[in-house]
Design an enzyme around this catalytic site. Structure first.
Site, short mmCIF file in Angstrom:
data_model
loop_
_atom_site.label_atom_id
_atom_site.label_comp_id
_atom_site.label_asym_id
_atom_site.label_seq_id
_atom_site.Cartn_x
_atom_site.Cartn_y
_atom_site.Cartn_z
N GLU A 178 -120.00 3.49 24.87
CA GLU A 178 -121.11 4.30 24.33
C GLU A 178 -121.09 5.72 24.90
O GLU A 178 -121.67 5.97 25.96
CB GLU A 178 -122.46 3.63 24.63
CG GLU A 178 -123.63 4.42 24.05
CD GLU A 178 -125.00 3.80 24.33
OE1 GLU A 178 -125.08 2.78 25.04
OE2 GLU A 178 -125.99 4.34 23.83
N LYS A 220 -120.00 2.61 20.32
CA LYS A 220 -121.44 2.83 20.05
C LYS A 220 -121.73 4.33 20.12
O LYS A 220 -122.03 4.87 21.18
CB LYS A 220 -122.28 2.04 21.07
CG LYS A 220 -123.77 2.24 20.93
CD LYS A 220 -124.57 1.18 21.66
CE LYS A 220 -126.04 1.50 21.65
NZ LYS A 220 -126.88 0.37 22.04
P1 13P Z 1 -131.72 3.52 21.35
O1 13P Z 1 -131.33 2.87 20.05
O2 13P Z 1 -133.17 3.47 21.65
O3 13P Z 1 -131.09 4.89 21.51
O4 13P Z 1 -131.08 2.62 22.48
C1 13P Z 1 -129.80 2.16 22.32
C2 13P Z 1 -129.14 2.10 23.62
O5 13P Z 1 -128.60 1.10 23.98
C3 13P Z 1 -129.14 3.32 24.43
O6 13P Z 1 -128.23 3.17 25.46
#
Ligand code: 13P
Length: 341
Positions: A178, A220
């Protein structure tokens, strides 16, 4: 099964058709902040009760393939004594865990951060696997400002993501990778696209260099949007088009799936934008959601820490999960929101 086959099978189950990933890996600190906004006292047990409400939502498995927990939650149990990991596995939902230790100030780079947590990670991953987790998450944070992000910040975070992903795969856990380009600021959509492209190129270069098996990761990313304070906002069609152009240019086809974060978008916005992407013809990867706030926000407000509200809060989270699933399938329309909350 070989390790690679196991990783592919887990990733494929996490990306199962019509379903997405529920992110509930807020640390105790972040969860406390969200609770305070709703006037809820934050204790070990109130956070536990909140997660139990979410995980035991009747029917949720129809729309949710996997749940991301944090270190605190993965060690907790439901009121009936079942560990959350066992409860989720028993319900056919794959449990995973956030393994980073958060974004910390990057040395000699004001306003920028690097995500920490590599020390001792191999041992922690083995422990999580032993507990029943089958995937992991690590979030890098990239902020946009007049002078940032620096190449130093992007490459340092990408290197850490690569180290994390290789270690997770070695432990038999699918890494969710991510790199979040944060939407705060008044930058325009071009700038978000330019920064995200740079970040994704750097991340995939590091994943390749560090011998990651691309078929066994899930990316992500953020969607490509203007900064939240930018006067020129964009509609769902433009966001979808820009995001797909960026991903097509940066994400190898070997990657099985891309699961978007919601990053402060409302549930409705996130579903509409995901829906616009899903309707855009064949793509080399599965496209799905891994939302936190966009799935949880109404449910948290309704729950309010009161056991009497559990059923109403569960129908709110089920509704958002169903809307997100519709988005993923390209069938979302805002007028579906009027049907039951
Ligand atoms: P949000 O969808 O609230 O951005 O959170 C996703 C997430 O895992 C952030 O690290």
């Amino acid at each position: 099964m070989t390790n690679e086959k196991t990783l592919e099978a887990t990733a494929s189950a996490m990306l199962a058709g019509g379903k997405g990933i529920l992110a509930t890996d807020e640390t105790a600190g972040t969860c406390t902040k969200r609770f305070l906004e709703c006037g809820i006292e934050s204790t070990d047990d109130s956070r536990r009760a909140y997660r139990e409400m979410l995980y035991t939502t009747p029917g949720i498995r129809e729309y949710i393939s996997a749940v991301i927990l944090c270190d605190e939650t993965i060690r907790q149990s439901a009121a009936d004594g079942r560990r959350f990991v066992d409860l989720l596995n028993g319900a056919g939902i794959i449990p995973g865990v956030k393994v980073d230790m958060g974004a910390k100030p990057l040395a000699k780079a004001q306003e920028e951060t690097v995500t920490e947590g590599l020390d001792g990670l191999r041992e922690r991953l083995n422990e999580y696997h032993e507990m029943g987790a089958r995937f992991t998450k690590w979030r890098a944070v990239i902020n946009i400002g007049p002078e940032i992000p620096s190449r130093y910040c992007i490459e340092t975070n990408a290197h850490a993501l690569g180290r994390y992903a290789a270690l997770a795969q070695e432990a038999g856990l699918v890494p969710i990778v991510e790199p979040e380009v944060i939407s705060n600021g008044d930058h325009d959509i071009d700038r978000c696209q330019e920064v995200t492209e740079h970040v994704l190129h750097s991340v995939f270069e590091q994943l390749a260099m560090q011998r990651c098996f691309l078929e066994g990761i899930i990316l992500k990313p953020n969607m490509i949007t203007p900064g939240r304070e930018c006067p020129a906002q964009a509609d769902a069609g433009e966001i979808a088009e820009r995001t797909l152009k960026t991903l097509r240019g940066c994400v190898p086809a070997a990657v099985p799936g891309i699961a978007f974060l919601s990053g402060g978008q409302s549930g409705e916005e996130a579903c509409e934008r995901l829906g616009a992407m899903a309707s855009d013809g064949p793509l080399p990867w599965q496209l799905t959601f891994s939302f936190g706030r966009a799935l949880q926000r109404p449910a948290l407000q309704i729950w309010g820490g009161d056991p009497a509200n559990v059923a109403a809060a569960q129908s709110a989270v089920l509704h958002r999960a169903r809307m997100s699933s519709m988005g993923r399938m390209g069938r979302y329309s805002p007028n579906m929101e009027q049907a039951s909350v």
